[in-house]
Design a protein around this motif. Structure first.
Motif, PDB file in Angstrom:
ATOM      1  N   ILE A   1       1.245   2.804   7.074  1.00 30.68           N
ATOM      2  CA  ILE A   1       0.619   2.074   8.180  1.00 30.68           C
ATOM      3  C   ILE A   1      -0.110   0.843   7.652  1.00 30.68           C
ATOM      4  O   ILE A   1       0.037  -0.265   8.173  1.00 30.68           O
ATOM      5  CB  ILE A   1      -0.353   2.994   8.964  1.00 30.68           C
ATOM      6  CG1 ILE A   1       0.421   4.128   9.634  1.00 30.68           C
ATOM      7  CG2 ILE A   1      -1.132   2.182   9.990  1.00 30.68           C
ATOM      8  CD1 ILE A   1      -0.453   5.148  10.331  1.00 30.68           C
ATOM      9  N   GLU A   2      -0.905   1.036   6.579  1.00 32.92           N
ATOM     10  CA  GLU A   2      -1.604  -0.097   5.970  1.00 32.92           C
ATOM     11  C   GLU A   2      -0.618  -1.113   5.411  1.00 32.92           C
ATOM     12  O   GLU A   2      -0.833  -2.329   5.525  1.00 32.92           O
ATOM     13  CB  GLU A   2      -2.534   0.387   4.862  1.00 32.92           C
ATOM     14  CG  GLU A   2      -3.349  -0.748   4.221  1.00 32.92           C
ATOM     15  CD  GLU A   2      -4.217  -0.278   3.066  1.00 32.92           C
ATOM     16  OE1 GLU A   2      -4.936  -1.120   2.499  1.00 32.92           O
ATOM     17  OE2 GLU A   2      -4.173   0.930   2.722  1.00 32.92           O
ATOM     18  N   CYS A   3       0.470  -0.623   4.824  1.00 35.03           N
ATOM     19  CA  CYS A   3       1.480  -1.520   4.244  1.00 35.03           C
ATOM     20  C   CYS A   3       2.102  -2.394   5.339  1.00 35.03           C
ATOM     21  O   CYS A   3       2.292  -3.602   5.161  1.00 35.03           O
ATOM     22  CB  CYS A   3       2.555  -0.701   3.536  1.00 35.03           C
ATOM     23  SG  CYS A   3       3.503  -1.647   2.332  1.00 35.03           S
ATOM     24  N   GLU A   4       2.407  -1.793   6.482  1.00 35.69           N
ATOM     25  CA  GLU A   4       2.967  -2.553   7.604  1.00 35.69           C
ATOM     26  C   GLU A   4       1.958  -3.558   8.144  1.00 35.69           C
ATOM     27  O   GLU A   4       2.314  -4.695   8.487  1.00 35.69           O
ATOM     28  CB  GLU A   4       3.394  -1.585   8.706  1.00 35.69           C
ATOM     29  CG  GLU A   4       3.922  -2.235   9.980  1.00 35.69           C
ATOM     30  CD  GLU A   4       5.267  -2.929   9.794  1.00 35.69           C
ATOM     31  OE1 GLU A   4       5.645  -3.736  10.661  1.00 35.69           O
ATOM     32  OE2 GLU A   4       5.936  -2.669   8.778  1.00 35.69           O
ATOM     33  N   GLN A   5       0.692  -3.155   8.207  1.00 36.33           N
ATOM     34  CA  GLN A   5      -0.356  -4.072   8.669  1.00 36.33           C
ATOM     35  C   GLN A   5      -0.472  -5.281   7.740  1.00 36.33           C
ATOM     36  O   GLN A   5      -0.609  -6.413   8.205  1.00 36.33           O
ATOM     37  CB  GLN A   5      -1.697  -3.335   8.751  1.00 36.33           C
ATOM     38  CG  GLN A   5      -1.797  -2.348   9.889  1.00 36.33           C
ATOM     39  CD  GLN A   5      -3.083  -1.536   9.851  1.00 36.33           C
ATOM     40  OE1 GLN A   5      -3.730  -1.413   8.812  1.00 36.33           O
ATOM     41  NE2 GLN A   5      -3.456  -0.962  10.987  1.00 36.33           N
ATOM     42  N   ASN A   6      -0.403  -5.045   6.430  1.00 39.82           N
ATOM     43  CA  ASN A   6      -0.482  -6.142   5.469  1.00 39.82           C
ATOM     44  C   ASN A   6       0.719  -7.075   5.600  1.00 39.82           C
ATOM     45  O   ASN A   6       0.584  -8.298   5.509  1.00 39.82           O
ATOM     46  CB  ASN A   6      -0.562  -5.588   4.044  1.00 39.82           C
ATOM     47  CG  ASN A   6      -1.913  -4.977   3.729  1.00 39.82           C
ATOM     48  OD1 ASN A   6      -2.835  -5.058   4.531  1.00 39.82           O
ATOM     49  ND2 ASN A   6      -2.028  -4.345   2.577  1.00 39.82           N
ATOM     50  N   TYR A   7       1.882  -6.489   5.817  1.00 41.49           N
ATOM     51  CA  TYR A   7       3.100  -7.288   6.021  1.00 41.49           C
ATOM     52  C   TYR A   7       2.915  -8.218   7.225  1.00 41.49           C
ATOM     53  O   TYR A   7       3.200  -9.420   7.150  1.00 41.49           O
ATOM     54  CB  TYR A   7       4.285  -6.340   6.228  1.00 41.49           C
ATOM     55  CG  TYR A   7       5.605  -7.020   6.474  1.00 41.49           C
ATOM     56  CD1 TYR A   7       6.520  -7.197   5.440  1.00 41.49           C
ATOM     57  CD2 TYR A   7       5.969  -7.468   7.745  1.00 41.49           C
ATOM     58  CE1 TYR A   7       7.750  -7.806   5.652  1.00 41.49           C
ATOM     59  CE2 TYR A   7       7.189  -8.078   7.975  1.00 41.49           C
ATOM     60  CZ  TYR A   7       8.069  -8.243   6.928  1.00 41.49           C
ATOM     61  OH  TYR A   7       9.281  -8.858   7.155  1.00 41.49           O
ATOM     62  N   ARG A   8       2.466  -7.664   8.340  1.00 41.76           N
ATOM     63  CA  ARG A   8       2.288  -8.465   9.559  1.00 41.76           C
ATOM     64  C   ARG A   8       1.201  -9.521   9.380  1.00 41.76           C
ATOM     65  O   ARG A   8       1.319 -10.642   9.888  1.00 41.76           O
ATOM     66  CB  ARG A   8       1.929  -7.556  10.750  1.00 41.76           C
ATOM     67  CG  ARG A   8       3.013  -6.559  11.107  1.00 41.76           C
ATOM     68  CD  ARG A   8       4.293  -7.243  11.522  1.00 41.76           C
ATOM     69  NE  ARG A   8       5.383  -6.299  11.736  1.00 41.76           N
ATOM     70  CZ  ARG A   8       6.653  -6.622  11.823  1.00 41.76           C
ATOM     71  NH1 ARG A   8       7.013  -7.892  11.666  1.00 41.76           N
ATOM     72  NH2 ARG A   8       7.568  -5.702  12.013  1.00 41.76           N
ATOM     73  N   TYR A   9       0.156  -9.145   8.655  1.00 48.22           N
ATOM     74  CA  TYR A   9      -0.910 -10.112   8.402  1.00 48.22           C
ATOM     75  C   TYR A   9      -0.371 -11.322   7.643  1.00 48.22           C
ATOM     76  O   TYR A   9      -0.633 -12.478   8.011  1.00 48.22           O
ATOM     77  CB  TYR A   9      -2.048  -9.459   7.611  1.00 48.22           C
ATOM     78  CG  TYR A   9      -3.125 -10.453   7.203  1.00 48.22           C
ATOM     79  CD1 TYR A   9      -4.164 -10.777   8.059  1.00 48.22           C
ATOM     80  CD2 TYR A   9      -3.069 -11.087   5.953  1.00 48.22           C
ATOM     81  CE1 TYR A   9      -5.128 -11.702   7.698  1.00 48.22           C
ATOM     82  CE2 TYR A   9      -4.028 -12.017   5.588  1.00 48.22           C
ATOM     83  CZ  TYR A   9      -5.057 -12.318   6.464  1.00 48.22           C
ATOM     84  OH  TYR A   9      -5.989 -13.249   6.099  1.00 48.22           O
TER      85      TYR A   9
ATOM     86  N   SER B   1      -0.356 -15.219   8.761  1.00 45.80           N
ATOM     87  CA  SER B   1      -1.564 -15.797   8.182  1.00 45.80           C
ATOM     88  C   SER B   1      -1.454 -17.322   8.093  1.00 45.80           C
ATOM     89  O   SER B   1      -0.638 -17.850   7.336  1.00 45.80           O
ATOM     90  CB  SER B   1      -1.808 -15.210   6.790  1.00 45.80           C
ATOM     91  OG  SER B   1      -2.774 -15.958   6.089  1.00 45.80           O
TER      92      SER B   1
ATOM     93  N   SER C   1       0.841  -1.201   0.000  1.00 46.60           N
ATOM     94  CA  SER C   1       0.000   0.000   0.000  1.00 46.60           C
ATOM     95  C   SER C   1       0.872   1.245   0.000  1.00 46.60           C
ATOM     96  O   SER C   1       2.001   1.234   0.513  1.00 46.60           O
ATOM     97  CB  SER C   1      -0.910   0.002   1.231  1.00 46.60           C
ATOM     98  OG  SER C   1      -1.598   1.234   1.354  1.00 46.60           O
TER      99      SER C   1
END
Length: 372
Positions: free
Chosen positions: A204-212, A216, A200
């Protein structure tokens, strides 16, 4: 001997670009028939006898291993860096517009195919299947493939770029993030990807996607199929083989991927990379598992022939060394028309809309290059 001088072909790994000119000969054969190495070696020996210096084979192997490969021996080749290729390919650029796009299958049809796959999981032994779709793109003018490839290189500098002439006067071109196999002497490397989420512009969204993605269960489970099967396929050829227990995460311009760098020492330098390709193809990353059942499901649910998509693209030499990437983030170009491809790994935890959106994110790699 085929002495077509005009064709340009290309394969890159990092900043190392192999730029080839002309066609000395096309090498006929299929991966599954067991004699492809013999045909390649004979053709390369003939080329050397005709005066070609250290000849190589470059090209693409299709998804269906019984289909004909698209392999050529170039008349000449040279090794360049990225900047040199960009300067060469960026000459005589012309403006163009995308005039139409058509999805095959469309969103409704693709989601229905995912639903049918999910029903198969519930009924039987299918564990994963990769389903794909195409995007038919028409431009307002004929475009040279080098122009599109230069845009792919500029936007995705750290992946495997390729430009391969096909027999129908078209081209296969793309920017694959996935190394299927690299062999040099007795060393072999595979770096499969499976498990994907978009990046992203919002940090912040990019980091959230990375952690997800990192945590996962669905994606980690999907990835384990791929790494484990490649390890099993390469094991009989190796004295030592290291398969990571936990995948890492690699980035492309638009996506995060789970990745495992698998490294082995072969029992002999004489083992040919094409024999290793035959052992590992198709991986669960582009087909599914169990392989035969996933293959059958793809034939049932995909409304097109994949051709070279999700096969492998690369080069090899007389010593059996070479590099081959998975043929993804790619398109076939003919005149002013492109056929773009993208797939997604379907597992029991998949949801149809999310898988459709994942294919859309993967298509964006190529679409961005069409709108520089």
């Amino acid at each position: 001997m085929d002495t077509q001088h005009t064709h340009i072909s290309l394969f890159s790994a990092g900043d190392d670009f192999l730029l080839c000119k002309g066609i000395y000969q096309r090498v006929k054969g299929s991966l599954s028939h067991g004699d492809l190495v013999t045909k390649i070696n004979q053709a390369l020996a003939n080329a050397a006898n005709d005066g070609l210096d250290n000849p190589i084979v470059i090209g693409a192997i299709p998804f269906h291993s019984e289909q004909q490969c698209n392999l050529i021996i170039p008349l000449q080749y040279q090794k360049l860096n990225q900047q040199q290729v960009l300067e060469l390919f960026s000459k005589n650029k012309k403006d163009y517009q995308v005039v139409s796009q058509q999805e095959v299958p469309n969103q409704t049809e693709f989601c229905h195919a995912v639903e049918q796959a999910l029903a198969k999981f519930a009924r039987g032994s299918l564990e994963k299947v990769v389903l794909s779709r195409t995007l038919q793109v028409e431009l307002d003018t004929h475009i040279e493939p080098q122009q599109i490839v230069s845009q792919l290189i500029e936007q995705n500098p750290k992946v495997y770029h390729f430009l391969i002439p096909t027999e129908n006067h078209g081209y296969l071109l793309g920017a694959s993030p996935e190394l299927l196999l690299e062999k040099q002497a007795d060393s072999v490397i595979s770096h499969p990807l499976a498990g994907t989420i978009k990046r992203s512009q919002d940090p912040i969204e990019c980091e959230q996607n990375y952690r997800y993605l990192q945590n996962s269960e669905k994606d980690l489970h999907e990835h384990s199929y791929v790494a484990n099967q490649i390890g099993k396929a390469l094991g009989p050829y190796c004295n030592t083989l290291a398969v990571p227990e936990v995948p890492s995460i690699v980035a492309t311009a638009n996506l995060w991927h789970l990745a495992s760098r698998i490294e082995g020492q072969l029992e002999s330098e004489q083992i040919h990379i094409i024999d290793l390709l035959n052992a590992v193809h198709p991986t669960p990353a582009i087909c599914g598992t169990p392989t035969a059942l996933a293959h059958q499901t793809i034939n049932e649910l995909e409304p097109f022939d994949r051709g070279l998509f999700t096969g492998s693209v690369g080069w090899c030499d007389l010593q059996g060394n070479g590099q081959w990437a998975v043929t993804i983030r790619c398109a076939e170009l003919s005149g002013n028309k492109l056929c773009l491809y993208a797939g997604a790994g379907i597992v029991p935890a998949s949801t149809p809309l999310a898988e459709y959106q994942e294919t859309g994110a993967k298509l964006q790699t190529f679409l961005n290059a069409l709108n520089p």
